[in-house]
Design an enzyme around this catalytic site. Structure first.
Site, PDB file in Angstrom:
ATOM      1  N   PHE A 344      -4.366 -12.604 -21.194  1.00 45.32           N
ATOM      2  CA  PHE A 344      -5.755 -12.924 -20.856  1.00 45.32           C
ATOM      3  C   PHE A 344      -5.966 -14.413 -20.640  1.00 45.32           C
ATOM      4  O   PHE A 344      -6.946 -14.829 -20.020  1.00 45.32           O
ATOM      5  CB  PHE A 344      -6.695 -12.413 -21.959  1.00 45.32           C
ATOM      6  CG  PHE A 344      -6.752 -13.245 -23.209  1.00 45.32           C
ATOM      7  CD1 PHE A 344      -7.809 -14.106 -23.449  1.00 45.32           C
ATOM      8  CD2 PHE A 344      -5.751 -13.152 -24.172  1.00 45.32           C
ATOM      9  CE1 PHE A 344      -7.875 -14.868 -24.609  1.00 45.32           C
ATOM     10  CE2 PHE A 344      -5.809 -13.900 -25.330  1.00 45.32           C
ATOM     11  CZ  PHE A 344      -6.863 -14.764 -25.551  1.00 45.32           C
ATOM     12  N   LYS A 345      -5.044 -15.235 -21.127  1.00 46.21           N
ATOM     13  CA  LYS A 345      -5.188 -16.688 -20.953  1.00 46.21           C
ATOM     14  C   LYS A 345      -5.160 -17.088 -19.474  1.00 46.21           C
ATOM     15  O   LYS A 345      -5.677 -18.146 -19.103  1.00 46.21           O
ATOM     16  CB  LYS A 345      -4.076 -17.417 -21.710  1.00 46.21           C
ATOM     17  CG  LYS A 345      -3.991 -17.096 -23.200  1.00 46.21           C
ATOM     18  CD  LYS A 345      -5.227 -17.527 -23.951  1.00 46.21           C
ATOM     19  CE  LYS A 345      -5.167 -17.166 -25.418  1.00 46.21           C
ATOM     20  NZ  LYS A 345      -4.327 -18.032 -26.212  1.00 46.21           N
ATOM     21  N   ASP A 346      -4.574 -16.250 -18.626  1.00 47.31           N
ATOM     22  CA  ASP A 346      -4.508 -16.575 -17.200  1.00 47.31           C
ATOM     23  C   ASP A 346      -5.893 -16.672 -16.564  1.00 47.31           C
ATOM     24  O   ASP A 346      -6.071 -17.407 -15.588  1.00 47.31           O
ATOM     25  CB  ASP A 346      -3.692 -15.523 -16.450  1.00 47.31           C
ATOM     26  CG  ASP A 346      -2.197 -15.644 -16.709  1.00 47.31           C
ATOM     27  OD1 ASP A 346      -1.721 -16.780 -16.824  1.00 47.31           O
ATOM     28  OD2 ASP A 346      -1.524 -14.604 -16.789  1.00 47.31           O
TER      29      ASP A 346
END
Length: 737
Positions: A344-346
């Site tokens: 999800f950091k993307d």
């Protein structure tokens, strides 16, 4: 000479009678007079010599809204179709279109626009004006372009009821829907301000929204940021005031050690505005939401749209970007792992580097410092390595991670994501040390000053303590809800719960922010692994680090004891009492604990519920879900699944945030699937997993990164501040000098 309509108030007042009335009112009711004068002056100063230019598809209501805005501002109103084109051609617009055809019509329309000029007016463009570049450049020079953004389904309904016979571009091979979709690219190119217009919103209400939007556009002073630790009395101090979005993106951490938050809070969307986004794509939703959160003085709407398109256009393997998948019963998975580094950091770190590059001054080099518990490292390395070459020469990133506190695949991925401006450093400690060390480095004025003077380099942060990291996360939580509405799972307004594996508190905070902005989220469920300090805190109001040791688990991204973004949430529920927040976190620093007042604990428990999951239960959940559905959860998602099963009441859908792809945690997944012998080579582990033909398939970007990691290496250093600062200085010397 173009004919200009000037709309006046219905009651005609002569100059003498107006002066007489003003004098009487001023003498008899001075306060009322002052209010009326202030209102009049505000309206008339709104325009000056500038024009308000209304743009949008045919059927958007530009003409009607323009007349109302003109009446409110008491200024000339010009309709391009009626007052310019028909006057120039001596025939109706439809007759001209029929005479010359679509292609020639656009040229003739553009020529007429190039000869047109006005000032201090409200101008309603035709639906096809934005398709002529030279004409729009000419008109925009002296105006603020307001895009009336009406859902395509609403436009189609209006045009059908209006029995519109001809429209530029309409032919047997092109449907009206196709034409409207095609034109959006031109509207996005030219607008300064977007105004959302729902199906049932009256023209009068749209006109008010236009005026409010123009006021916001002209007054960036309204959208400043403060520190979570600033006192109300101290906000008049020079250091505390006048921080804008572009400032906080670059600075990351506030000078007093607090975190930046918007002084006036987050923008609110009406139910109609949210419903207008149900049919929108993910990128369109991101554009609308982020435009409301980022003032155009910081990043113009057209540039923001370009950045969003770059971030999400081709870098995600799924066209829906963040799809919602039904798992079982009332449970749905929000898949947040389709970005290039599989977590999800993307979502933030494909976007933030471009925001950062746009906001920073060109006169200085910047080194981004990052601490990661696993997924952030590869995401930030990948994101900043995708900048344009000229930006990579002046922006570099250094990623610190616990050398023995991430999965083997995560470590290999971070090594494989290193580029000419992006490096990783292993630290012989845990994530909490890495995060605390970076905070201390930022507040060490001697060291940061030395880097600036000696090397012309400033430090910045890309961790979730940076405000810009949170905004893209708000988007996917809002989008998930809208997808459930679009799929017919719930009507708009129906509640949902959201369960999120939580470590640093950023992801769950973004869900809560989405709720504040108008998404009907009932409960935010905080899911902890065996490092369950947050769960204990939400249940008791006591945040106690004493005697706590970080436990290494198979869900390392939530192996965290000090949750940085919790500070932003406490600042919010404490009614922005910076002194109280300072007191709490000073207690945590000095005594290792703090306790919330009863009233604050009550507020917290209205918003949040929490539970934790053991390692055994996490792996059992992975096995159970795969056995019954053929779907493989990653270890973090499994933590959330276990907690959701325990805490949900099944009265509404629950969205479980699937924060990473299971491929990143192959050894744990293979153990959960009860594979007896596990090869220690990460690539071999992935090939074994791929033989299961499970959903979702093996992540493409992860395989590529692991192949590259075999050719790379990384430095490892002791958990010592002086050693970390030496690493930073060495990198700066090698890259910037």
């Amino acid at each position: 000479m173009f004919h200009i309509f000037q709309y006046r108030p219905l009651r005609l007042i002569t100059q003498n009678s107006l002066s007489s009335m003003c004098l009487k009112l001023m003498l008899s009711r001075p306060v009322a007079f002052a209010q009326i004068w202030k209102s009049w002056f505000s309206s008339h100063s709104l325009l000056g010599n500038k024009n308000i230019i209304l743009m949008g598809p045919p059927g958007a209501g530009k003409t009607t809204v323009g007349r109302i805005v003109g009446q409110k501002l008491d200024c000339p109103v010009i309709d391009i179709d009626d007052d310019v084109l028909q006057t120039t051609w001596n025939m109706s617009v439809s007759e001209k279109l029929q005479e010359v055809g679509s292609e020639e019509f656009l040229e003739e329309e553009g020529k007429a626009l190039l000869k047109f000029s006005a000032s201090g007016s409200v101008i309603s463009l035709s639906g096809s004006n934005p398709m002529h570049a030279a004409g729009m450049q000419h008109v925009k020079r002296n105006g603020i372009v307001v895009y009336l953004d009406v859902p395509t389904t609403v436009i189609l309904s209006r045009l059908n009821s209006m029995e519109v016979g001809r429209i530029v571009g309409l032919s047997p091979g092109n449907s009206l829907k196709d034409i409207l979709q095609f034109r959006k690219q031109f509207y996005k190119r030219w607008y300064d301000i977007r105004v959302l217009c729902g199906e049932d919103v009256a023209a009068e209400a749209v006109a008010e929204k236009v005026l409010d939007a123009v006021k916001r556009y002209q007054d960036s002073e309204l959208e400043t940021f403060i520190s979570t630790r600033s006192s109300r009395s101290g906000r008049n101090m020079e250091e505390d005031c006048h921080k804008y979005f572009s400032d906080v993106v670059v600075q990351g951490l506030a000078p007093d050690g607090g975190l930046f938050v918007p002084e006036r809070g987050l923008p609110k969307f009406t139910a109609e505005e949210w419903q207008g986004l149900i049919e929108a794509t993910y990128i369109e939703r991101a554009e609308v939401i982020l435009e409301k959160c980022i003032h155009p003085a910081d990043i113009p709407a057209s540039k923001l749209a370009e950045i969003i398109g770059t971030a999400y256009g081709e870098n995600f393997s799924c066209s829906k970007i963040a799809p919602v998948r039904h798992l079982a019963g009332n449970q749905f998975l929000l898949e947040l792992f389709h970005g290039p580094t599989a977590s999800f950091k993307d979502f933030a770190l494909q976007l933030v580097p471009h925001l950062f590059a746009y906001c920073i001054p060109r006169s200085c080099n910047y080194l981004i410092l990052v601490a990661t518990s696993g997924d952030t490292g590869s995401a930030v390395l990948d994101g900043f390595s995708r900048l344009h070459d000229t930006d990579k020469q002046r922006i570099a990133v250094m990623n610190f991670f616990p050398e023995d506190g991430v999965s083997p695949i995560q470590k290999s991925q971070m090594i494989g994501c290193q580029r000419e401006n992006a490096w990783s450093v292993g630290v012989k400690s845990d994530f909490d040390f890495c995060q605390t060390a970076i905070k201390q480095i930022f507040t060490n004025s001697d060291f940061t000053g030395f880097l600036t003077v000696e090397y012309g380099t400033a430090l910045a942060a890309a961790n979730s303590i940076n405000w810009a990291r949170l905004l893209p996360q708000i988007v996917y939580h809002a989008s998930a809800y809208l997808d459930l509405v679009h799929q017919g799972i719930i009507p708009f307004g129906g509640p949902v719960d959201i369960c999120i594996p939580t470590g640093n508190f950023g992801n769950i905070l973004a869900a809560f922010y989405a709720k504040i902005m108008g998404i009907p989220i009932r409960k935010c469920i905080c899911a902890s692994n065996e490092n369950n300090l947050l769960t204990d805190f939400i249940r008791t109001g006591v945040y106690d680090l004493r005697g706590r040791k970080l436990i290494s688990t198979s869900s390392p991204a939530v192996d965290i004891l000090k949750s940085s973004n919790l500070e932003r949430y406490l600042h919010l529920i404490a009614n922005e009492d910076g002194q109280l927040v300072t007191q709490l976190f000073n207690q945590l620093e000095n005594q290792g604990r703090f306790q919330l007042r009863e009233d604050l604990l009550e507020k917290l428990q209205q918003d949040l519920v929490a539970g934790s999951c053991s390692e055994e239960d996490c792996l059992a959940a992975i096995h159970s879900v795969y056995s019954t559905t053929g779907y493989i959860l990653d270890t973090h998602t499994a933590v959330a699944k276990v907690v959701a099963d325990r805490l949900q009441d099944r009265t509404c859908p629950i969205i479980i945030a699937s924060t990473a792809h299971y491929s990143k945690f192959a050894p744990a997944i293979l153990r959960a699937l009860r594979i007896a012998e596990i090869n220690q080579n990460p690539l071999s582990q992935l090939h074994l997993l791929s033989s299961y033909s499970a959903l979702p398939p093996i992540h493409w970007g992860l395989l590529e990164a692991l192949k590259k990691s075999g050719n790379g290496d990384h430095p490892v250093c002791a958990a010592d501040m002086s050693v970390l600062m030496y690493q930073i200085e060495t990198l700066i010397q090698n890259h910037f000098m």
